[in-house]
Motif scaffolding. Structure first.
Motif, PDB file in Angstrom:
ATOM      1  N   GLU A 180      33.418 -41.341  20.441  1.00 49.91           N
ATOM      2  CA  GLU A 180      34.327 -42.482  20.307  1.00 49.91           C
ATOM      3  C   GLU A 180      33.889 -43.411  19.180  1.00 49.91           C
ATOM      4  O   GLU A 180      34.728 -44.029  18.518  1.00 49.91           O
ATOM      5  CB  GLU A 180      34.378 -43.258  21.622  1.00 49.91           C
ATOM      6  CG  GLU A 180      35.132 -42.542  22.732  1.00 49.91           C
ATOM      7  CD  GLU A 180      35.042 -43.265  24.063  1.00 49.91           C
ATOM      8  OE1 GLU A 180      35.816 -42.918  24.973  1.00 49.91           O
ATOM      9  OE2 GLU A 180      34.182 -44.170  24.212  1.00 49.91           O
ATOM     10  N   SER A 234      29.710 -36.908  15.144  1.00 50.29           N
ATOM     11  CA  SER A 234      29.897 -35.506  15.521  1.00 50.29           C
ATOM     12  C   SER A 234      28.800 -35.167  16.521  1.00 50.29           C
ATOM     13  O   SER A 234      27.637 -35.518  16.314  1.00 50.29           O
ATOM     14  CB  SER A 234      29.783 -34.596  14.299  1.00 50.29           C
ATOM     15  OG  SER A 234      30.788 -34.907  13.350  1.00 50.29           O
ATOM     16  N   THR A 294      37.226 -33.319  21.784  1.00 49.01           N
ATOM     17  CA  THR A 294      38.144 -32.828  20.750  1.00 49.01           C
ATOM     18  C   THR A 294      39.594 -33.174  21.072  1.00 49.01           C
ATOM     19  O   THR A 294      40.383 -33.444  20.166  1.00 49.01           O
ATOM     20  CB  THR A 294      37.981 -31.315  20.553  1.00 49.01           C
ATOM     21  OG1 THR A 294      38.184 -30.638  21.805  1.00 49.01           O
ATOM     22  CG2 THR A 294      36.590 -30.984  20.022  1.00 49.01           C
ATOM     23  N   ASP A 295      39.956 -33.180  22.355  1.00 47.82           N
ATOM     24  CA  ASP A 295      41.325 -33.554  22.736  1.00 47.82           C
ATOM     25  C   ASP A 295      41.635 -34.997  22.365  1.00 47.82           C
ATOM     26  O   ASP A 295      42.796 -35.359  22.149  1.00 47.82           O
ATOM     27  CB  ASP A 295      41.545 -33.346  24.241  1.00 47.82           C
ATOM     28  CG  ASP A 295      41.615 -31.872  24.628  1.00 47.82           C
ATOM     29  OD1 ASP A 295      41.684 -31.022  23.727  1.00 47.82           O
ATOM     30  OD2 ASP A 295      41.578 -31.573  25.837  1.00 47.82           O
ATOM     31  N   ALA A 296      40.580 -35.817  22.314  1.00 44.41           N
ATOM     32  CA  ALA A 296      40.751 -37.229  21.933  1.00 44.41           C
ATOM     33  C   ALA A 296      40.621 -37.435  20.428  1.00 44.41           C
ATOM     34  O   ALA A 296      40.637 -38.580  19.955  1.00 44.41           O
ATOM     35  CB  ALA A 296      39.730 -38.085  22.670  1.00 44.41           C
ATOM     36  N   GLY A 297      40.491 -36.329  19.688  1.00 43.75           N
ATOM     37  CA  GLY A 297      40.411 -36.430  18.234  1.00 43.75           C
ATOM     38  C   GLY A 297      39.008 -36.461  17.668  1.00 43.75           C
ATOM     39  O   GLY A 297      38.834 -36.657  16.460  1.00 43.75           O
ATOM     40  N   GLY A 298      37.999 -36.254  18.520  1.00 46.08           N
ATOM     41  CA  GLY A 298      36.623 -36.275  18.048  1.00 46.08           C
ATOM     42  C   GLY A 298      36.140 -34.904  17.622  1.00 46.08           C
ATOM     43  O   GLY A 298      36.866 -33.913  17.676  1.00 46.08           O
ATOM     44  N   GLU A 299      34.881 -34.847  17.228  1.00 44.75           N
ATOM     45  CA  GLU A 299      34.273 -33.608  16.735  1.00 44.75           C
ATOM     46  C   GLU A 299      33.072 -33.267  17.609  1.00 44.75           C
ATOM     47  O   GLU A 299      32.152 -34.079  17.771  1.00 44.75           O
ATOM     48  CB  GLU A 299      33.813 -33.791  15.289  1.00 44.75           C
ATOM     49  CG  GLU A 299      33.213 -32.556  14.664  1.00 44.75           C
ATOM     50  CD  GLU A 299      34.207 -31.416  14.505  1.00 44.75           C
ATOM     51  OE1 GLU A 299      33.847 -30.271  14.832  1.00 44.75           O
ATOM     52  OE2 GLU A 299      35.351 -31.684  14.059  1.00 44.75           O
TER      53      GLU A 299
END
Length: 252
Positions: free
Chosen positions: A28, A32, A51-56
């Protein structure tokens, strides 16, 4: 938090509980994350949540008591994301209960291997990678059992006292090279480990709540947030510290 954006973090024991909360918080904040655990299914769920929240994030199956596994974990971080800035060495087990005179040698060895040797293995692999990146920050999960004793848990208590000793020593050795090393000492936190204890002895857990000045057990997010803060630039002058987060339990 300052200094987390675009950084690379490893979280061991990242499949559930405190580790999962910390991994999600690192992501958040823009890092990464390499999620490491022996628990593959839940580890992949942690990665999916990120990853579903846009992270790596990437999952690596890792037994921290195995030196080769730990080296592969660090290599994954460096090869996938270009370096290593932060590590939250959180993997641990509680082991069996019983008096010190009755503890099986196999239980002692397993708890020490995971909780203490595991942290040693991780730091030994992580610190050179951080030095290559120009510095970094490590947080090791100890426990209030690293500060005070608890009957029936001699291997666990010994391992967590050892984690604090390792933390202090590494902090002295590498602070001049830009690597900060701290520990967190959670009290009773609502994790799968504690849930198992609650099922085995619900009355004991109620006693713990009653004995805690804040009158409750802690949440994984409260520990994960503290670990990420210790890695951030907001804690830039903090090293060698053992931060107790227990609702006031050991203050009494």
């Amino acid at each position: 938090m300052k200094g987390i954006q675009d950084a690379v973090a490893i979280v061991t024991g990242g499949s559930t509980g405190i580790g999962r909360s910390a991994a999600i918080r690192f992501a958040e904040e823009g890092a990464s994350v390499v999620v490491a655990d022996v628990n593959v299914d839940d580890g992949e769920q942690t990665v999916a949540a990120i990853t579903d929240a846009g992270g790596e994030a990437t999952f690596v199956e890792t037994d921290v008591s195995d030196e080769a596994d730990v080296e592969a974990m660090v290599e994954t971080a460096v090869e996938t994301y270009g370096g290593l800035d932060f590590a939250f060495n959180n993997a641990g087990i509680e082991g069996e209960t019983g008096s010190a005179s009755e503890q099986p040698t196999t239980n002692w060895e397993r708890v020490i291997d995971v909780n203490l040797k595991g942290v040693f293995n991780c730091m030994r692999a992580e610190i050179p990678a951080m030095l290559e990146s120009g510095g970094g920050s490590i947080v090791n999960t100890a426990s209030i059992a690293g500060v005070v004793g608890f009957p029936g848990l001699s291997p666990y208590v010994a391992s967590k006292h050892g984690v604090i000793g390792l933390t202090k020593t590494a902090a002295i050795e590498f602070s001049g090279d830009g690597v900060r090393v701290n520990a967190i000492c959670p009290g009773v936190i609502e994790t799968p480990m504690v849930q198992r204890s609650q099922e085995d002895s619900p009355e004991q857990m109620e006693q713990v709540k009653a004995a805690t000045p804040m009158g409750r057990i802690g949440q994984p997010e409260e520990i994960g947030d503290a670990a990420v803060w210790l890695c951030s630039d907001d804690a830039s002058f903090v090293t060698g510290e053992s931060l107790v987060i227990d609702g006031g339990y050991v203050t009494q």
